[in-house]
Design a protein around this motif. Sequence first.
Motif, PDB file in Angstrom:
ATOM      1  N   GLY A  37       0.798  -0.957   0.248  1.00 46.50           N
ATOM      2  CA  GLY A  37      -0.259   0.309   0.188  1.00 46.50           C
ATOM      3  C   GLY A  37       0.570   1.162   0.159  1.00 46.50           C
ATOM      4  O   GLY A  37       0.673   2.233  -0.843  1.00 46.50           O
ATOM      5  N   PHE A  38       1.497   0.905   0.556  1.00 43.22           N
ATOM      6  CA  PHE A  38       2.664   2.919   1.187  1.00 43.22           C
ATOM      7  C   PHE A  38       3.628   2.602  -0.436  1.00 43.22           C
ATOM      8  O   PHE A  38       3.666   3.834  -0.940  1.00 43.22           O
ATOM      9  N   SER A  39       4.064   1.569  -1.199  1.00 43.06           N
ATOM     10  CA  SER A  39       5.220   1.349  -1.720  1.00 43.06           C
ATOM     11  C   SER A  39       3.923   2.056  -3.585  1.00 43.06           C
ATOM     12  O   SER A  39       4.867   2.804  -4.066  1.00 43.06           O
ATOM     13  N   ASP A  40       2.862   1.279  -2.989  1.00 47.85           N
ATOM     14  CA  ASP A  40       1.550   1.761  -3.999  1.00 47.85           C
ATOM     15  C   ASP A  40       1.547   3.332  -4.482  1.00 47.85           C
ATOM     16  O   ASP A  40       1.775   4.084  -5.861  1.00 47.85           O
ATOM     17  N   THR A  41       1.553   4.090  -3.265  1.00 51.95           N
ATOM     18  CA  THR A  41       1.206   5.893  -2.738  1.00 51.95           C
ATOM     19  C   THR A  41       2.845   6.083  -3.512  1.00 51.95           C
ATOM     20  O   THR A  41       2.094   7.535  -4.357  1.00 51.95           O
ATOM     21  N   VAL A  42       3.948   6.089  -2.915  1.00 54.87           N
ATOM     22  CA  VAL A  42       4.605   6.482  -3.789  1.00 54.87           C
ATOM     23  C   VAL A  42       5.377   6.317  -5.192  1.00 54.87           C
ATOM     24  O   VAL A  42       4.701   7.522  -6.014  1.00 54.87           O
ATOM     25  N   ALA A  43       4.322   5.415  -5.435  1.00 53.54           N
ATOM     26  CA  ALA A  43       4.769   5.412  -7.159  1.00 53.54           C
ATOM     27  C   ALA A  43       3.677   6.218  -7.508  1.00 53.54           C
ATOM     28  O   ALA A  43       3.822   6.533  -9.017  1.00 53.54           O
ATOM     29  N   ASP A  44       2.774   6.283  -7.266  1.00 48.86           N
ATOM     30  CA  ASP A  44       1.445   6.515  -8.071  1.00 48.86           C
ATOM     31  C   ASP A  44       1.471   8.337  -8.219  1.00 48.86           C
ATOM     32  O   ASP A  44       0.802   8.866  -9.053  1.00 48.86           O
ATOM     33  N   CYS A  45       1.749   8.590  -6.384  1.00 48.42           N
ATOM     34  CA  CYS A  45       2.121   9.993  -6.516  1.00 48.42           C
ATOM     35  C   CYS A  45       3.798  10.377  -7.060  1.00 48.42           C
ATOM     36  O   CYS A  45       3.933  11.388  -7.514  1.00 48.42           O
ATOM     37  N   GLY A  46       4.318  10.009  -8.053  1.00 50.21           N
ATOM     38  CA  GLY A  46       5.540   9.968  -8.725  1.00 50.21           C
ATOM     39  C   GLY A  46       6.452  10.552  -8.224  1.00 50.21           C
ATOM     40  O   GLY A  46       7.601  11.053  -8.166  1.00 50.21           O
ATOM     41  N   LEU A  47       7.054   9.574  -6.903  1.00 56.71           N
ATOM     42  CA  LEU A  47       7.651  10.523  -5.815  1.00 56.71           C
ATOM     43  C   LEU A  47       9.200   9.005  -5.274  1.00 56.71           C
ATOM     44  O   LEU A  47       8.946   7.828  -6.421  1.00 56.71           O
ATOM     45  N   ILE A  48      10.399   9.803  -5.325  1.00 64.41           N
ATOM     46  CA  ILE A  48      10.941   8.700  -5.292  1.00 64.41           C
ATOM     47  C   ILE A  48      12.095   9.717  -4.362  1.00 64.41           C
ATOM     48  O   ILE A  48      12.576  10.386  -3.428  1.00 64.41           O
ATOM     49  N   ASP A  49      12.634   7.614  -3.242  1.00 58.86           N
ATOM     50  CA  ASP A  49      12.994   8.020  -2.538  1.00 58.86           C
ATOM     51  C   ASP A  49      14.497   7.949  -3.295  1.00 58.86           C
ATOM     52  O   ASP A  49      14.963   7.747  -3.428  1.00 58.86           O
TER      53      ASP A  49
END
Length: 293
Positions: A160-172
């Motif tokens: 769930g968290f990984s999908d959120t990060v990807a959906d928002c176009g964010l990168i660690d």
Amino acid sequence: MSLLAWNCRGLGKSHTVRFLKETINYYRPNIIFLSETLVKNKRVAEVCKKIGFADYFAIDAQGHGGGLALFWKNEGGVKINNSCSNYIYFEVSNDQVGRWRYTGIYGYPERRRRAEVWEMIRGLSQHSTSPWYVIGDFNDLMFDTEKRGGSSHPRSLLQGFSDTVADCGLIDLGFEGECFTWERCRGTDLWIHERLDRGLANREWMEFFPNATVKVVDVSTSNHLPLFLDLNKKVYVPKEKRFRFENIWIHEKDCFNVVNNCWMDMERRDLMQKLAQCCVKLEEWGGGLVKEM
């Protein structure tokens, strides 16, 4: 410019403020975001004066938990766009760079409420396509490797968290320092480490600050380690080394031989080429001389 983000677990404690001042003196952040301050606005105002920052914005703690605080210096403009008990969403402007967005975040510690934070992040990502950086204590993990000790983190929460990060176009952006930012029951069989704190950026922000780095500050009075975001970390490029003739070499009997042999070997070359080659040979010889000494 730079930013410090920290789950301080109580801004009302004198040792917390002391550590904060020491960290400021060492890292010189322009902006500080604190979560779990556990205090009201009045205490945040007092701390702002003690640490020597120009202004602040605070979300009061509720009961025995929560509380957010944002401090900033005079450099650049800070504009608060939106806030709640989980985040402070603000813009920063700089004459040399431009304008970009930050979100200092604090995720619900209760697992049943993690999805609420994911939706908050998704909502904030739709406010603008301008450069955006999210930093703080997410109280969440993206990968199995971000936890050591205890039971495995639920796969549904990781996804769930990984999908959120990807959906928002964010990168660690990754980090320097400790692998884990939170721990519990240190030194016992129940010792647990997790990476609950992190920084995430969209591509526009990364283009703004290609040399930005995140460092995990490895000393803290909290069970959370602070994150230090340095936007303009300078990459060390060694300067071209210039040849220096050491006068002490004159007293070494081999010095004449090095120069003479080099000059004879370069007999058909012009003066500048001879001098350049002599420098190389003398540096090699001189370096070996130092090692012997």
